[in-house]
Design a protein around this motif. Structure first.
Motif, short mmCIF file in Angstrom:
data_model
loop_
_atom_site.label_atom_id
_atom_site.label_comp_id
_atom_site.label_asym_id
_atom_site.label_seq_id
_atom_site.Cartn_x
_atom_site.Cartn_y
_atom_site.Cartn_z
N ARG A 101 42.01 73.97 29.19
CA ARG A 101 42.61 74.11 30.74
C ARG A 101 41.96 74.97 31.78
O ARG A 101 42.41 74.61 32.82
CB ARG A 101 44.26 74.83 30.22
CG ARG A 101 44.91 74.37 29.50
CD ARG A 101 46.04 74.96 29.33
NE ARG A 101 45.91 75.82 27.84
CZ ARG A 101 46.47 76.09 27.16
NH1 ARG A 101 46.40 74.65 26.43
NH2 ARG A 101 46.11 77.16 26.21
N GLN A 102 40.89 76.09 31.00
CA GLN A 102 40.82 77.01 31.95
C GLN A 102 39.60 75.74 33.71
O GLN A 102 39.89 76.47 34.63
CB GLN A 102 40.04 78.22 31.15
CG GLN A 102 41.14 78.95 30.65
CD GLN A 102 40.05 79.95 29.28
OE1 GLN A 102 39.52 79.90 29.08
NE2 GLN A 102 38.96 80.85 30.84
N PRO A 139 38.58 72.56 22.23
CA PRO A 139 39.66 73.85 22.47
C PRO A 139 40.13 73.44 23.89
O PRO A 139 39.55 73.96 25.24
CB PRO A 139 39.04 75.34 22.56
CG PRO A 139 37.27 74.61 21.87
CD PRO A 139 37.06 73.46 22.90
N THR A 140 41.35 73.66 23.96
CA THR A 140 42.46 73.32 24.53
C THR A 140 42.49 74.45 25.72
O THR A 140 42.40 73.84 26.42
CB THR A 140 43.51 72.62 24.41
OG1 THR A 140 44.30 74.06 23.33
CG2 THR A 140 43.69 71.25 23.46
N ASP A 141 42.15 75.13 25.55
CA ASP A 141 42.07 77.19 26.19
C ASP A 141 41.11 76.76 27.19
O ASP A 141 41.41 77.04 28.36
CB ASP A 141 42.08 78.12 25.30
CG ASP A 141 41.37 78.52 24.55
OD1 ASP A 141 40.67 76.98 24.10
OD2 ASP A 141 40.77 79.70 24.04
N ARG A 142 39.64 76.05 27.21
CA ARG A 142 39.05 76.11 28.00
C ARG A 142 38.55 74.99 28.68
O ARG A 142 38.41 74.88 29.33
CB ARG A 142 37.42 76.27 27.13
CG ARG A 142 37.20 77.60 25.49
CD ARG A 142 36.07 77.68 25.58
NE ARG A 142 35.94 79.56 25.27
CZ ARG A 142 34.64 79.31 24.08
NH1 ARG A 142 34.01 78.93 23.83
NH2 ARG A 142 34.75 81.05 24.14
N GLN A 151 41.63 73.80 35.03
CA GLN A 151 42.26 74.68 37.06
C GLN A 151 41.44 74.52 37.58
O GLN A 151 41.92 75.09 38.75
CB GLN A 151 43.27 75.67 35.87
CG GLN A 151 44.37 76.45 36.59
CD GLN A 151 44.28 77.89 36.02
OE1 GLN A 151 44.93 77.87 34.74
NE2 GLN A 151 45.45 78.05 37.27
#
Length: 352
Positions: free
Chosen positions: A282-283, A277-280, A286
């Motif tokens: 990114r988190q 998953p791209t959201d995880r 980052q």
């Protein structure tokens, strides 16, 4: 029999019990120059260590080599060690790796106890039975699987660490979160804000126990890395290559920093090849960039990094092998990538 991992607030009592269980005829304690200064004073007055021979090697991963190993063997030999002697390894991951290998090979094997003094050693290196040294410019190229008699973890030693070494260990904790559960991963991300504060020690001790339990469960199911244990290599194919590359220059990377950068690369491959998953992504990336900065590699370093990756122990028939993720805790073992994909992952790391 699986090694005992003991989280202690009564170090002297637990160390005495574990030494007594070995019935050693001679006792040796291995330190490096740093742990001799900062950690040996904590335990040197313990009655259970009275009469122990002290062996000291230079500090730093660049000394995890044949010269240091030979020094330990010679010291054991000159100290009259027999197959019934015991080596206590007091130090970080470099020292427990090398000390465990020295003990495993001297007289075809003597018992050893690990007293890890860094977060990296507590969460990773001292647990699980991997021992070894670097050789020919490659990480952990020579070694054996052999578990310590016991691993005794006392977080008081962490008070001697600087922030860089705490972060080095935290990277391996974050890896364990990524390969276990979304809840543990999220807890570790939140904990990053507390890391290094004195008030965080109790929370860190709790997280550390959860982290070690992740590794223990995997190692108990696959002690010799035939299958599931490869999960623990997440971030390490790129990470070890980056670490070996850095040792060629004037600014060697701490192991955890290299693994953090390796996880950025392997999370990228996980997203591209396994729909992580791209959201995880990114988190996590980052946070890694916030804590560890960016890598100093340039595109001119890619050929050397690829060469080093091709020497990785996980490879089969010369094919570079990765552990990737389809989600938090959703493992994809024995994955491959093209040279183009590997270079794209390194580009992603350099984007900062």
């Amino acid at each position: 029999m699986a090694q005992r991992v003991i989280f202690t607030s009564t170090l002297e009592n637990d160390l005495r019990t574990e030494i007594a269980a070995c019935h050693p005829d001679r006792l040796f304690v291995l330190t490096d120059e740093n742990t001799l200064r900062y950690c040996w004073p904590v335990v040197s007055g313990y009655a259970c260590l009275t009469g122990a021979d002290l062996i000291t090697i230079p500090a730093g991963d660049d000394h995890k080599d044949l010269d240091s190993l030979s020094h330990v063997w010679q010291s054991l030999q000159q100290g009259g060690a027999t197959r019934h002697s015991l080596l206590v390894c007091l130090g970080g991951g470099m020292l427990t790796d090398l000390g465990g290998f020295a003990a495993s090979t001297f007289k075809r094997g003597i018992s050893f106890i690990n007293l890890p003094t860094t977060l990296l050693a507590m969460v990773d290196a001292s647990v699980g039975g991997k021992t070894g040294i670097n050789f020919g410019g490659l990480k952990n190229e020579v070694g054996v699987f052999n578990e310590a008699q016991a691993v005794i973890i006392d977080t008081q030693f962490l008070l001697t660490l600087d922030s860089e070494n705490l972060l080095s260990g935290y990277a391996e904790m974050l890896k364990h979160g990524l390969i276990s559960t979304p809840e543990h991963w999220a807890e570790l991300l939140l904990f990053a804000e507390e890391l290094g504060s004195r008030g965080s020690m109790e929370h860190l001790n709790s997280l550390l126990q959860k982290n070690v339990a992740v590794k223990e469960r995997i190692v108990s199911e696959d002690p010799h890395e035939k299958g599931l244990r490869k999960a623990l290599n997440f971030g390490h194919t790129f990470g070890h290559a980056l670490e070996e590359w850095s040792l060629q220059g004037t600014a060697p990377l701490l192991h955890g920093y290299a693994i953090a950068f390796g996880m950025v690369c392997e999370l990228y491959l996980s997203a591209v090849k396994c729909a992580f998953p791209t959201d995880r992504l990114r988190q996590t990336v980052q946070l890694i960039r916030q804590l560890y900065g960016t890598s100093a590699i340039t595109c001119h370093d890619y050929p050397e990094l690829l060469r080093l990756m091709r020497h990785d122990k996980k490879n089969v028939a010369g094919t570079i092998n990765f552990t990737l993720l389809a989600g938090i805790g959703d493992l994809r073992l024995n994955q491959t990538a093209t040279e183009k994909e590997i270079k794209e992952a390194l580009d992603f790391l350099r984007e900062g």
